[in-house]
Each structure stands twice: as structure tokens, then as C-alpha cells.
Scaffold this active site. Structure first.
Site, PDB file in Angstrom:
ATOM      1  N   TYR A   1     -14.838   1.732  18.245  1.00 38.13           N
ATOM      2  CA  TYR A   1     -16.186   1.709  17.678  1.00 38.13           C
ATOM      3  C   TYR A   1     -16.362   2.873  16.697  1.00 38.13           C
ATOM      4  O   TYR A   1     -16.826   2.696  15.567  1.00 38.13           O
ATOM      5  CB  TYR A   1     -17.225   1.798  18.800  1.00 38.13           C
ATOM      6  CG  TYR A   1     -18.644   1.996  18.319  1.00 38.13           C
ATOM      7  CD1 TYR A   1     -19.310   0.982  17.629  1.00 38.13           C
ATOM      8  CD2 TYR A   1     -19.317   3.200  18.533  1.00 38.13           C
ATOM      9  CE1 TYR A   1     -20.606   1.163  17.184  1.00 38.13           C
ATOM     10  CE2 TYR A   1     -20.617   3.386  18.095  1.00 38.13           C
ATOM     11  CZ  TYR A   1     -21.262   2.371  17.420  1.00 38.13           C
ATOM     12  OH  TYR A   1     -22.545   2.551  16.965  1.00 38.13           O
TER      13      TYR A   1
HETATM   14  P1  NAD Z   1     -28.280  -4.181  18.183  1.00 35.28           P
HETATM   15  O1  NAD Z   1     -27.058  -4.768  18.775  1.00 35.28           O
HETATM   16  O2  NAD Z   1     -29.555  -4.266  18.925  1.00 35.28           O
HETATM   17  O3  NAD Z   1     -28.520  -4.759  16.733  1.00 35.28           O
HETATM   18  C1  NAD Z   1     -27.505  -5.282  15.903  1.00 35.28           C
HETATM   19  C2  NAD Z   1     -27.931  -6.684  15.487  1.00 35.28           C
HETATM   20  O4  NAD Z   1     -26.997  -7.156  14.540  1.00 35.28           O
HETATM   21  C3  NAD Z   1     -27.926  -7.670  16.645  1.00 35.28           C
HETATM   22  O5  NAD Z   1     -29.194  -8.301  16.747  1.00 35.28           O
HETATM   23  C4  NAD Z   1     -26.840  -8.676  16.288  1.00 35.28           C
HETATM   24  O6  NAD Z   1     -27.178  -9.999  16.660  1.00 35.28           O
HETATM   25  C5  NAD Z   1     -26.758  -8.522  14.785  1.00 35.28           C
HETATM   26  N1  NAD Z   1     -25.445  -8.847  14.228  1.00 35.28           N
HETATM   27  C6  NAD Z   1     -24.224  -8.491  14.701  1.00 35.28           C
HETATM   28  N2  NAD Z   1     -23.258  -8.967  13.903  1.00 35.28           N
HETATM   29  C7  NAD Z   1     -23.878  -9.636  12.901  1.00 35.28           C
HETATM   30  C8  NAD Z   1     -23.424 -10.342  11.756  1.00 35.28           C
HETATM   31  N3  NAD Z   1     -22.130 -10.474  11.481  1.00 35.28           N
HETATM   32  N4  NAD Z   1     -24.340 -10.910  10.944  1.00 35.28           N
HETATM   33  C9  NAD Z   1     -25.664 -10.796  11.217  1.00 35.28           C
HETATM   34  N5  NAD Z   1     -26.150 -10.141  12.271  1.00 35.28           N
HETATM   35  C10 NAD Z   1     -25.265  -9.560  13.102  1.00 35.28           C
HETATM   36  O7  NAD Z   1     -27.916  -2.643  17.893  1.00 35.28           O
HETATM   37  P2  NAD Z   1     -28.870  -1.436  17.437  1.00 35.28           P
HETATM   38  O8  NAD Z   1     -28.978  -0.509  18.568  1.00 35.28           O
HETATM   39  O9  NAD Z   1     -30.086  -1.958  16.773  1.00 35.28           O
HETATM   40  O10 NAD Z   1     -27.930  -0.764  16.366  1.00 35.28           O
HETATM   41  C11 NAD Z   1     -28.113  -0.908  14.960  1.00 35.28           C
HETATM   42  C12 NAD Z   1     -27.026  -0.121  14.250  1.00 35.28           C
HETATM   43  O11 NAD Z   1     -27.101   1.253  14.628  1.00 35.28           O
HETATM   44  C13 NAD Z   1     -25.603  -0.553  14.591  1.00 35.28           C
HETATM   45  O12 NAD Z   1     -24.806  -0.366  13.460  1.00 35.28           O
HETATM   46  C14 NAD Z   1     -25.179   0.424  15.658  1.00 35.28           C
HETATM   47  O13 NAD Z   1     -23.787   0.549  15.719  1.00 35.28           O
HETATM   48  C15 NAD Z   1     -25.852   1.680  15.155  1.00 35.28           C
HETATM   49  N6  NAD Z   1     -26.099   2.696  16.184  1.00 35.28           N
HETATM   50  C16 NAD Z   1     -26.985   2.472  17.195  1.00 35.28           C
HETATM   51  C17 NAD Z   1     -27.223   3.454  18.134  1.00 35.28           C
HETATM   52  C18 NAD Z   1     -28.201   3.284  19.259  1.00 35.28           C
HETATM   53  O14 NAD Z   1     -28.352   4.214  20.057  1.00 35.28           O
HETATM   54  N7  NAD Z   1     -28.900   2.163  19.373  1.00 35.28           N
HETATM   55  C19 NAD Z   1     -26.536   4.671  18.058  1.00 35.28           C
HETATM   56  C20 NAD Z   1     -25.639   4.866  17.025  1.00 35.28           C
HETATM   57  C21 NAD Z   1     -25.442   3.874  16.090  1.00 35.28           C
END
Ligand code: NAD
Length: 358
Positions: free
Chosen positions: A170
């Protein structure tokens, strides 16, 4: 000569009211909140969302977030960011000024289970998005992660420090996002900012993350899995409240990048012992948890800790929500949402809700 508001080789800076923003992963936790705030708080001309509604976690939660967005005028499409034709269609139709890219395969531990999901969502789909933005110029703000720092980074983690070895797939995929964004900037003058989020929590949060998972275990009487870092060491995370994250995302949208490969920390700036997060939840839910202590998986960091000096200077980022308040707001949402919908569905129709109606 240059016209006002344009710098050579830089993005034009439309006023908020003229912006047309694409939010990818709009049915996801952070994408949902970003889209909501852009539509409600910022009043941009148009917010368009895309999400694949994949089954990594509770699809109904994603649908419920999307329904909320539809009600406030955000157009949400079901589609895959890897699908060049879908993107081509959207970019040609809307002529986006900005893209907030939150679609990804999130989660550290799941990268051991399904590596291909990370290669596809975080690498291939990111390139497909960059290609569209190159054809239909827009300004890009995308999600990176505190994971990029790995286990050997100097504490607190500074975005000035060169990155060391990524601790898992990741993390590698997020470092790759930053490299790809930087390469498209050098090659194609595509301007972007990466944001390294630190453990985000809050209402509509993810069921695979600590706050939701712990709360779920507490209300259902299941043991709470709590990772132990090792003798004398406690697992700590720089938990950051969602509204603070979103204000950082919006500040990034207002910035004109000055160089290729800009990436900043969005974290609270104070690591919290994970077990203390559990105690906040126990207090809010007025229930004592049963703890199931487990060894920390080797892919996990023991500590995350954001140095936010630079984000403060460059983005004006200033997280405001103390953990007690953030958890209070999370639990308020969780009680409504979880106890009303999820528990009811799990128990089947014969239980609580019907009983209450009768
Ligand atoms: P999440 O999984 O809730 O949201 C990601 C969304 O993207 C999901 O709804 C999923 O269905 C959609 N998705 C995945 N692949 C896809 C594709 N190919 N086409 C269209 N949609 C797609 O995650 P989040 O917590 O909202 O995270 C958002 C971003 O922030 C991500 O890049 C994650 O890696 C990053 N991030 C999150 C956190 C955290 O604490 N939540 C921390 C660090 C980084």
C-alpha cells in the site's frame, strides 16, 4: 502578455463559483466529505462524483453516502477510474477545472491479501486519470498517505525528508502516486498536490478502520482486536478528524503549486495511544470493551506522527478538532447509523425496529 489570473505554465485560477470539480471515490469516506463540503460550504458551480462502489467494505454505506450527495445536487456516477472511455466521456462533458482524486484501494493489511487490487486501483487507474487530465487540463489534488514514511522515518514525519523504504505494498503504491504525479508535471506540465493523510476518523467513517471497528465491537459485545507493538511500546496513531482533513483538501485546491511533486502532511500533529482511542469510545458509548490483544502485523507501523509545520505555512492548514470532540461527533453519527441500519439488518426484520413500531 499574461492575462490576470494566469501564470505561464500554471493552472488558471477560477473563482470558487466558477469551478467544476470532479471528485473520484465520492462514495468513499473522504471523497464523500470533500464533495459535500465543495457543494454545501464552498458553493462551486458543479460537483461531479465517480465511484465504482466496490465491495472492499459495506456497499450500502457507500450507497447511503452517494444518496446524501445526490440530495444536495452532486451528480454521482457509478464507474471505474481505470476505464478510459468513462473518463473521456466525463471530461468532455463537464470540462473540469479541478479533480479531487480519492478513489483508491485503501488499507494496509488488505495489501497482503489482494496485491492486485492495489496495482490496479492505485497505479493503473491513477495513470488513466493523469492521461485524461493531460488531455483536458485541470488541476489535481490527490490522496497520498502517512504510510509513505515507513518504519524508519525520523519522528515527527516531515515532508521535507526524503522517503525511506516503504513497509508494505500500500505504501509503495502511494509513493508511486507521488512519483507519477511528479513525472506528469515535468513531462506534461500537469500541476498537482499530493496530501499525506494521517488516520482519518469521523462520521461516515470506514468500517475497516479503528474508530468504526472498535465501536462496532463495543456495541455488539465482541472482543476489540487491539494490536500490541511489543514490550514497553504502545501503538500510536496521529488520528485526524475528517473536517480538518477536508479543510486541508480545500486549501490545496486554492494553491498554485510552485514545483513538481509537491506533497504535504495532513495530520493532527499529536499521536494518540490507540488504546486511548478505545477509551474515548467506551466513554461515549458508556460500555466497557472486552479487549483481545494481538501481535502487531509486520506490515504495520508502530507510530505515526505528522510534522505539520510546512502544511501550516504552505496551505494554512490548522487542524482544530480535539480527539474527545471528534470522537463525540463520530459516536453521535455511529449511534444513528449503525444501530438503526446495520444492526437492524443483521438481526433481521423481526427485531428492534419492528418491535419499536408495534
Ligand atoms: P474509501 O475506501 O472509503 O474510499 C475510496 C473509494 O474509492 C471507495 O468508495 C471505492 O469504492 C472507490 N474506488 C476504488 N477503486 C475505484 C476505481 N477504480 N474507480 C472508481 N472508484 C473506485 O477510502 P478513504 O478513507 O475515503 O480514502 C480516500 C483516499 O485517501 C485513498 O486514496 C486512501 O488511500 C487515502 N488515505 C486514507 C486514509 C484514511 O485514514 N481514511 C489515510 C491515508 C490515506
Amino acid at each position: 502578455g499574461l492575462s490576470v489570473g494566469f501564470t505561464l505554465g500554471r493552472k488558471p485560477e477560477p473563482r470558487r463559483s466558477e469551478r467544476v470539480v470532479l471528485v473520484t471515490g465520492a462514495a468513499g469516506f473522504i471523497g464523500f466529505h470533500a464533495a459535500k463540503q465543495l457543494a454545501e460550504g464552498w458553493g462551486v458551480e458543479r460537483v461531479v462524483g465517480i465511484d465504482s462502489f466496490n465491495e472492499y467494505y459495506d456497499v450500502q454505506l457507500k450507497k447511503d453516502r452517494a444518496s446524501y450527495l445526490l440530495r444536495i445536487g452532486v451528480e454521482v456516477y457509478r464507474g471505474d477510474v481505470c476505464d478510459g472511455e468513462v473518463l473521456q466521456h466525463l471530461f468532455a462533458k463537464y470540462n473540469f477545472t479541478d479533480v479531487v482524486h480519492m478513489a483508491a484501494q485503501a488499507g494496509v493489511r488488505y495489501s497482503l491479501e489482494d496485491p492486485q487490487a492495489y496495482v490496479s486501483a492505485n497505479y493503473e487507474c491513477f495513470i488513466s486519470l493523469l492521461d485524461s487530465i493531460q488531455k483536458y487540463p485541470a488541476y489535481l489534488v490527490y490522496a497520498s498517505s502517512s504510510s509513505v514514511y515507513g518504519k524508519r522515518a525520523t519522528v515527527p514525519f516531515s515532508s521535507e525528508e526524503p522517503l525511506k523504504a516503504p513497509g508494505n505494498l500500500y505504501a509503495a503504491s502511494k509513493i508511486m502516486n507521488e512519483h507519477l504525479a511528479s513525472a506528469y508535471c515535468s513531462q506534461h506540465d500537469l500541476h498537482s498536490i499530493g496530501l499525506r493523510f494521517f488516520t482519518v476518523y469521523g462520521p461516515w467513517g470506514r468500517p475497516d478502520m479503528a474508530a468504526y471497528k472498535f465501536a462496532e465491537c463495543i456495541v455488539t459485545g465482541m472482543p476489540v482486536p487491539l494490536f500490541e507493538a511489543g514490550p514497553g511500546e504502545q501503538l500510536k496513531r496521529d488520528f485526524t478528524y475528517i473536517d480538518d482533513i477536508v479543510s486541508g483538501v480545500l486549501s490545496a485546491l486554492e494553491r498554485t503549486p510552485e514545483r513538481c511533486g509537491e506533497a504535504y502532511n495532513l495530520g493532527f500533529g499529536e499521536p494518540l495511544i490507540v488504546e486511548d482511542m478505545l477509551h474515548y469510545l467506551e466513554k461515549e458509548l458508556a460500555t466497557t470493551a472486552v479487549i483481545d490483544r494481538q501481535p502487531l502485523p509486520p506490515s504495520d507501523m508502530i507510530l505515526t506522527f505528522a510534522d505539520i509545520t510546512i502544511s501550516r505555512n504552505v496551505l494554512g492548514f490548522s487542524p482544530k478538532t480535539p480527539t474527545a470532540e471528534g470522537i463525540h461527533r463520530f459516536v453521535k453519527w455511529f449511534r444513528d447509523y449503525y444501530e438503526d441500519r446495520v444492526q437492524w439488518e443483521k438481526k433481521g426484520r423481526s427485531s428492534s425496529r419492528n418491535a419499536r413500531l408495534e
